[in-house]
Design a protein around this motif. Structure first.
Motif, PDB file in Angstrom:
ATOM      1  N   PRO A   9       1.113  -0.866  -0.063  1.00  0.00           N
ATOM      2  CA  PRO A   9       0.357  -0.161   0.158  1.00  0.00           C
ATOM      3  C   PRO A   9       0.513   1.584   0.116  1.00  0.00           C
ATOM      4  O   PRO A   9       2.159   1.067   0.290  1.00  0.00           O
ATOM      5  N   ALA A  10       0.062   2.705  -0.404  1.00  0.00           N
ATOM      6  CA  ALA A  10       0.911   3.520  -0.880  1.00  0.00           C
ATOM      7  C   ALA A  10       1.191   3.746   1.066  1.00  0.00           C
ATOM      8  O   ALA A  10       0.221   3.521   1.428  1.00  0.00           O
ATOM      9  N   ALA A  11       1.830   4.920   1.215  1.00  0.00           N
ATOM     10  CA  ALA A  11       1.460   5.978   2.290  1.00  0.00           C
ATOM     11  C   ALA A  11       0.151   5.998   2.611  1.00  0.00           C
ATOM     12  O   ALA A  11      -0.399   6.738   1.821  1.00  0.00           O
ATOM     13  N   GLY A  12      -0.078   5.943   4.418  1.00  0.00           N
ATOM     14  CA  GLY A  12      -0.974   5.800   4.903  1.00  0.00           C
ATOM     15  C   GLY A  12      -2.456   5.221   4.200  1.00  0.00           C
ATOM     16  O   GLY A  12      -3.473   5.421   4.910  1.00  0.00           O
ATOM     17  N   GLN A  13      -2.469   3.864   3.118  1.00  0.00           N
ATOM     18  CA  GLN A  13      -2.956   3.323   2.921  1.00  0.00           C
ATOM     19  C   GLN A  13      -4.127   2.028   3.695  1.00  0.00           C
ATOM     20  O   GLN A  13      -2.343   1.415   4.119  1.00  0.00           O
ATOM     21  N   VAL A  14      -4.664   1.091   3.823  1.00  0.00           N
ATOM     22  CA  VAL A  14      -5.130   0.162   4.877  1.00  0.00           C
ATOM     23  C   VAL A  14      -5.861  -0.411   4.153  1.00  0.00           C
ATOM     24  O   VAL A  14      -6.427  -0.537   3.199  1.00  0.00           O
ATOM     25  N   GLN A  15      -4.642  -1.870   4.066  1.00  0.00           N
ATOM     26  CA  GLN A  15      -5.965  -2.624   2.733  1.00  0.00           C
ATOM     27  C   GLN A  15      -5.122  -4.156   3.421  1.00  0.00           C
ATOM     28  O   GLN A  15      -4.283  -4.840   3.775  1.00  0.00           O
ATOM     29  N   LEU A  16      -5.648  -4.833   3.313  1.00  0.00           N
ATOM     30  CA  LEU A  16      -6.060  -7.079   3.835  1.00  0.00           C
ATOM     31  C   LEU A  16      -5.394  -7.252   2.688  1.00  0.00           C
ATOM     32  O   LEU A  16      -4.928  -6.920   1.316  1.00  0.00           O
ATOM     33  N   CYS A  17      -4.335  -8.293   2.990  1.00  0.00           N
ATOM     34  CA  CYS A  17      -3.480  -9.102   1.980  1.00  0.00           C
ATOM     35  C   CYS A  17      -4.764  -9.733   0.789  1.00  0.00           C
ATOM     36  O   CYS A  17      -5.153 -10.700   1.876  1.00  0.00           O
ATOM     37  N   ARG A  18      -4.880 -10.292  -0.396  1.00  0.00           N
ATOM     38  CA  ARG A  18      -5.862 -10.740  -0.708  1.00  0.00           C
ATOM     39  C   ARG A  18      -5.080 -12.126  -0.369  1.00  0.00           C
ATOM     40  O   ARG A  18      -5.736 -12.836  -0.526  1.00  0.00           O
ATOM     41  N   ASP A  19      -4.173 -11.976  -0.645  1.00  0.00           N
ATOM     42  CA  ASP A  19      -3.611 -13.673  -0.941  1.00  0.00           C
ATOM     43  C   ASP A  19      -3.448 -14.273   0.323  1.00  0.00           C
ATOM     44  O   ASP A  19      -4.176 -15.053  -0.016  1.00  0.00           O
ATOM     45  N   CYS A  20      -3.589 -13.674   1.303  1.00  0.00           N
ATOM     46  CA  CYS A  20      -3.625 -14.692   2.769  1.00  0.00           C
ATOM     47  C   CYS A  20      -5.443 -14.933   2.854  1.00  0.00           C
ATOM     48  O   CYS A  20      -5.442 -15.433   3.427  1.00  0.00           O
TER      49      CYS A  20
END
Length: 362
Positions: free
Chosen positions: A90-101
């Protein structure tokens, strides 16, 4: 009439304002703890707080490895969750779930953190189940706050390294210009001393010259050591100047007056130590060379900067004023140039010397 107590009991209760999460206080205290303790312990303590606040299984911080590629891991959760190897970061400030996990039934969240000089850091948080809305909201808040702390601290360390490098360069030049030259002179004089041992008068004169040179050299080395150790040490510029004036007053017969009209936050932080060093060098020159009785130190703000002045009522400057050597003028000019200031040194009409430092905002 309804009694006051009964009215109070019957009145609708106002909702209590929720206390800010504990992790926010931990993040507020983090910069000071990093400065005081150093090392990774403050960051590890904050990671533990974040894990509790988020009800997460583990929290891990991935920091860039200096100038090398790869990551430096702090905390648990990275060894069994190699998201950085297969996830789009993710870019700075972004929050995301790891799709592969997520496809494997594991819930790992990657949070992009801004680090120094455009480099990225990551916060990796592992959950037992898909994070709820409140957890995602707190993660965004944590990501923003932690990223600001890491970026500010890394920038502060970069500035400190640059200032330290500049100070070392100044010290090396001062050692070359004063100590090294006088040691070379002593070496030559010592070699010649053997040739005049048969002439008692010449030997005595040469020994006296050697003693005088060694005394001056010893004093210069002490001053260089003192200057190298000089720091603000948590003091404001006002406090550091007052302490310096008191020190010179104790060690000389001069009468000093300090008129500092700068507010405590009137100078950029990186300029304060250089201003202090310049003032101290000017005062040292007054004590050593001027034979002055009165010394005035003034600091005042201007429309777009500030000015500093040190003036005395001594003998003034010699006609053949050297640019280096005992007066340390080249070092003072380099210190002024380091903060983008102008340094003026001149004899006053009627006697004495005036040193002026002028700084204007770019």
């Amino acid at each position: 009439m309804i009694p006051l107590l009964l009215r109070t009991l019957l009145a609708p209760r106002q909702p209590r304002q929720a206390a800010p999460p504990a992790y926010r206080q931990a993040l507020l205290e983090l910069p000071l703890r990093l400065l005081q303790q150093g090392g990774d312990a403050p960051l590890l303590a904050v990671l533990a707080q974040l894990g509790l606040a988020l009800e997460a299984e583990q929290a891990c911080l991935l920091l860039p490895k200096g100038s090398a590629a790869g990551w430096r891991r702090l905390g648990g959760g990275a060894a069994d969750a190699p998201c950085v190897e297969h996830a789009a970061l993710p870019a700075a400030g972004q929050v995301q779930l790891c799709r592969d996990c997520l496809a494997r039934g594991r819930f790992h969240v990657l949070c992009g953190l801004q680090h120094a000089e455009g480099r990225k850091a990551l916060l990796l948080v592992s959950f037992a189940s898909r994070p709820a809305t409140w957890q995602r909201n707190q993660l965004r808040d944590i990501t923003r706050r932690l990223g600001e702390v890491l970026q500010a601290f890394a920038e502060d360390r970069r500035l400190r390294r640059r200032e330290l490098s500049a100070e070392r360069g100044l010290l090396a030049r001062e050692l070359h210009d004063s100590v090294a030259q006088q040691l070379g002179y002593l070496q030559i004089r010592t070699a010649r001393l053997h040739g005049v041992l048969g002439d008692a008068r010449q030997a005595e004169l040469m020994l006296e010259d050697l003693r005088h040179t060694l005394h001056g050299l010893h004093r210069q080395v002490r001053e260089l050591i003192s200057g190298a150790r000089l720091t603000m040490d948590g003091r404001t510029l006002r406090q550091a100047l007052e302490a310096s004036v008191a020190e010179f007053a104790r060690n000389s017969s001069c009468v000093f007056s300090l008129d500092n009209r700068l507010p405590d936050d009137g100078l950029p932080a990186q300029s304060e130590l250089q201003v202090l060093q310049i003032v101290r060098e000017a005062l040292a020159n007054v004590v050593r060379h001027s034979h002055a009785r009165q010394v005035q130190i003034r600091l005042w703000p201007t429309g777009n900067g500030f000015e500093v002045e040190v003036r005395d009522d001594g003998v003034g400057l010699p006609a053949d004023l050297p640019d280096s050597g005992h007066f340390g003028l080249s070092i003072m000019r380099e210190r002024a140039a380091a903060i983008g200031a102008e340094l003026l040194i001149a004899s006053k009409d009627g006697g004495g010397t005036r040193v002026q430092l002028r700084w204007r905002r770019p």
